[in-house]
Design an enzyme around this catalytic site. Structure first.
Site, short mmCIF file in Angstrom:
data_model
loop_
_atom_site.label_atom_id
_atom_site.label_comp_id
_atom_site.label_asym_id
_atom_site.label_seq_id
_atom_site.Cartn_x
_atom_site.Cartn_y
_atom_site.Cartn_z
N GLU A 1 0.87 -1.17 0.00
CA GLU A 1 0.00 0.00 0.00
C GLU A 1 0.91 1.23 0.00
O GLU A 1 1.80 1.33 0.86
CB GLU A 1 -0.88 -0.02 1.27
CG GLU A 1 -1.89 1.08 1.23
CD GLU A 1 -2.80 1.12 2.46
OE1 GLU A 1 -2.81 0.16 3.25
OE2 GLU A 1 -3.48 2.15 2.60
N ARG B 1 4.88 -12.66 9.64
CA ARG B 1 5.59 -11.43 9.31
C ARG B 1 6.87 -11.35 10.14
O ARG B 1 6.99 -11.96 11.20
CB ARG B 1 4.72 -10.20 9.50
CG ARG B 1 4.23 -9.92 10.90
CD ARG B 1 3.62 -8.51 11.01
NE ARG B 1 2.64 -8.22 9.97
CZ ARG B 1 2.59 -7.08 9.29
NH1 ARG B 1 3.45 -6.12 9.50
NH2 ARG B 1 1.66 -6.89 8.39
N LYS C 1 3.93 0.87 9.73
CA LYS C 1 4.11 2.13 9.00
C LYS C 1 3.52 3.30 9.77
O LYS C 1 4.02 4.41 9.69
CB LYS C 1 3.47 2.03 7.61
CG LYS C 1 4.38 1.31 6.62
CD LYS C 1 3.82 1.34 5.22
CE LYS C 1 2.90 0.18 5.01
NZ LYS C 1 2.47 0.02 3.61
P1 ATP Z 1 2.47 -2.25 8.09
O1 ATP Z 1 1.67 -3.08 9.05
O2 ATP Z 1 3.92 -2.14 8.42
O3 ATP Z 1 1.86 -0.94 7.80
P2 ATP Z 1 1.31 -3.50 5.85
O4 ATP Z 1 1.13 -4.95 5.92
O5 ATP Z 1 0.12 -2.64 6.01
O6 ATP Z 1 2.50 -3.09 6.77
P3 ATP Z 1 1.58 -3.35 3.02
O7 ATP Z 1 2.10 -2.22 2.23
O8 ATP Z 1 0.15 -3.67 2.95
O9 ATP Z 1 2.02 -3.08 4.51
O10 ATP Z 1 2.47 -4.64 2.76
C1 ATP Z 1 2.85 -5.10 1.50
C2 ATP Z 1 3.23 -6.54 1.61
O11 ATP Z 1 4.33 -6.68 2.52
C3 ATP Z 1 2.11 -7.37 2.16
O12 ATP Z 1 2.02 -8.57 1.43
C4 ATP Z 1 2.49 -7.62 3.58
O13 ATP Z 1 1.97 -8.82 4.02
C5 ATP Z 1 4.02 -7.63 3.50
N1 ATP Z 1 4.59 -7.23 4.78
C6 ATP Z 1 4.34 -6.11 5.49
N2 ATP Z 1 5.00 -6.10 6.64
C7 ATP Z 1 5.70 -7.26 6.70
C8 ATP Z 1 6.58 -7.87 7.65
N3 ATP Z 1 6.88 -7.26 8.81
N4 ATP Z 1 7.12 -9.06 7.34
C9 ATP Z 1 6.83 -9.67 6.19
N5 ATP Z 1 6.01 -9.17 5.26
C10 ATP Z 1 5.45 -7.98 5.49
MG MG Z 2 -1.58 -3.18 4.56
#
Ligand code: ATP
Ligand code: MG
Length: 574
Positions: A48, A272, A282
């Site tokens: 995102e 994760r 984020k």
């Molecule tokens: P955050 O919780 O840090 O805001 P998010 O999951 O909302 O992260 P996205 O931009 O939606 O962030 O993530 C893009 C991809 O990266 C998704 O497939 C998500 O599952 C993966 N991802 C995000 N954070 C992690 C992590 N800590 N470890 C592994 N994969 C991750």
């Molecule tokens: Mg997300």
């Protein structure tokens, strides 16, 4: 659990599967099925664009792009831009830059917003078969009607609207005839389903927000669950790999694909990445930036890809870290030293050695001719014969590290002490004869030493007289000054989120995460280029700051010390 290797779920029973992680095992099984026979693997990385990528994303990137490489498939970069109020072009640009820097290239570049028209059509299709309805409950009411894990939900009073009425209301939602938040489109599934995600989930909400790509065309936006699986399906993604928190969403992902009768990708979840001494959400990273606890998303203390890069991390070291930690089905926290060791190991191989004095103490060699300069041969990298050598100037006045001298030294102190001898790296053995102090403060301002002219390094066996300590030094006249930013961990606690009652993760910030010193460097460093990495002998790995470094202003960042000093500190404290 903090050990890296013990967290991966690798199959070791079946010898043919020996090196496959659990996702690879599932993929290989799936490609035996008629549905995928003859197809190639297709994955995607779906960020995102509401922030910069962090080390957790690196894990997902290495996994998705790595699988595509391994199985000669494809991997798309897709921006999951369904949440216009939080998304910005700056983030889109930084994400592309970071994926490239990590060493990957996408096959297709897409945006969920590319599919808004198709998603809208599919919503109409579901309404037409009685599987979606317009609901007038407010957000709070929807939550109230949803029930709990132990109690079933209640049907919305709007659930039985006629297909015609739903079509008309949905059309009017799109046309902007209703205020934000006043109506939603919901899937009609089952309000008593044990899985709450199946209790008539919201597909669309009314939201007047400018979208960074579609502008003001839409005032209804799809929810993540309605957009994600369908985007995967449109792109022909065979395996939609995501993090564990989406496990409970998988039945809904499947329901949408099945009820639309479209290509059905398989969602597989993994744990994760969590790192000790680090926050990764984020939202929290944004807060650190907005409230100026750090100097931007690429501050070298941030766990973002751009911060790590600026800190001096190499893409190779991040990839090897991701490899090393593996993929697992269960949550764990990886010790941040595993990441630090990855960059140490790589930089040990590739970084040239140089001599820099961070906290200078002046040495005068009283028996060395004034005005004389000798050029000492110094090896650039003992780990890499091809890296060659350079000449380092030696003269009567030198800088050494203040902590390499002790006036009242314990027995085991093998550096410089009154009357003691030490070897200057690549040069001579010197002996400390006299300490000069500031008469007012008592601070040591200078050491008067003599050198032994017969001990020049490399000048034959007679010169190799042994002394116990060797220290680094910089010629005062020929050396150049640099600003050196000594970065340390941003948080003091292993688990920064774990704050005291009523507190926040900010309470755990390390007030000494940055110290800036003016260092003296051997002159070769004046020719460094922004981003170049070095080992400062005996001190650690450093890089020329990619933004602030210039030939007129030398700025270096400490990437990591030579050894893990934190573990030592804790062992001492504990
Ligand atoms: P955050 O919780 O840090 O805001 P998010 O999951 O909302 O992260 P996205 O931009 O939606 O962030 O993530 C893009 C991809 O990266 C998704 O497939 C998500 O599952 C993966 N991802 C995000 N954070 C992690 C992590 N800590 N470890 C592994 N994969 C991750
Ligand atoms: Mg997300």
């Amino acid at each position: 659990m903090s050990a890296a290797n013990s967290t991966s779920d690798t199959n070791t029973d079946d010898s043919s599967n020996r090196h496959l992680n659990f996702i690879e095992q599932e993929i290989e099984k799936d490609f035996q099925l008629p549905k995928l026979m003859g197809k190639h693997l297709s994955t995607r990385f779906p960020p995102e664009p509401n922030g910069y990528l962090h080390i957790g994303h690196a894990k997902s990137i290495c996994l998705n792009f790595g699988l595509a490489q391994k199985y000669h498939g494809t991997c798309n970069l897709r921006f999951d831009d369904t949440n216009p109020s939080k998304e910005e072009q700056e983030y889109v640009d930084s994400i592309q830059n970071d994926v490239h820097w990590l060493g990957f290239d996408w096959d297709g570049l897409y945006y969920a917003s590319d599919y808004f028209d198709q998603l809208y059509q599919w919503a109409i299709d579901l309404i037409k078969v009685g599987k979606a309805f317009v609901c007038d409950l407010t957000g709070d009411q929807i939550r109230e009607y949803r029930g709990t894990l132990t109690a079933p939900g209640k049907d919305s009073p709007y659930r039985d609207r006629s297909i015609e009425e739903n079509l008309e209301l949905f059309e009017r939602m799109k046309q902007g005839q209703f205020p934000d938040g006043s109506r939603t489109l919901r899937a009609k599934i089952d309000m008593s389903a044990p899985n709450i995600n199946l209790r008539d989930p919201v597909m669309y909400r009314v939201l007047r927000a400018h979208h960074h790509r579609t502008g003001d065309k839409w005032c209804i936006y799809p929810m993540y669950d309605w957009a994600h699986g369908q985007s995967d399906s449109i792109e022909g993604i065979t395996h939609s790999i995501c993090t564990l928190e989406f496990e409970d969403h998988r039945p809904l992902y499947n329901w949408f694909c099945e009820n639309l009768g479209i290509f059905h990708p398989r969602q597989i979840e993994f744990a994760r990445l969590n790192l000790s001494y680090t926050v990764m959400s984020k939202r929290k990273l944004l807060q650190l930036v907005k409230e100026n606890h750090v100097r931007g998303w690429d501050d070298p203390r941030m766990p973002t890809i751009s911060g790590l890069r600026r800190r001096g991390y190499t893409a190779e070291s991040i990839r090897s870290f991701c490899d090393r930690i593996g993929v697992a089905k269960f949550y764990s926290t990886i010790d941040v030293t595993v990441l630090e060791n990855s960059v140490r190991e790589h930089l040990n191989q590739v970084a040239n050695r140089v001599m820099v004095v961070l906290r200078p103490l002046k040495i005068v060699l009283t028996n060395y001719p004034e005005g004389k300069v000798e050029w000492m041969e110094a090896t650039n990298n003992p780990e890499d014969a091809g890296a060659g050598s350079r000449q380092v100037p030696f003269s009567r006045e030198l800088w050494i590290e203040r902590e390499d001298f002790m006036e009242e030294a314990p027995k085991k102190f093998f550096r410089l002490k009154p009357g003691g001898e030490v070897r200057l790296r690549y040069a001579y053995i010197i002996k400390c004869e006299e300490i000069v102090k500031d008469p007012e403060t008592g601070e040591i301002t200078e050491l008067r030493c003599i050198y032994d002219p017969d001990t020049r390094s490399g000048s034959g066996p007679a010169a190799e007289r042994k002394v116990k300590g060797t220290i680094h030094w910089v010629s005062a006249q020929e050396g150049v000054q640099a600003e050196v930013r000594l970065y340390d961990r941003l948080f003091l606690n292993e688990d920064p989120e774990n704050a005291a009652e009523g507190g926040s993760f900010l309470d755990n910030l390390n007030p000494e995460s940055l110290e800036v010193v003016t260092a003296h460097c051997e002159p070769a460093l004046a020719k460094a280029v922004a981003g170049e990495r070095f080992q400062f002998e005996r001190l650690g790995y450093f890089c020329a700051d990619e933004k602030d470094f210039s030939p007129q202003r030398l700025v270096f960042n400490r990437t990591v010390g030579l050894r893990d000093s934190w573990t030592k500190i804790q062992a001492k404290d504990g």
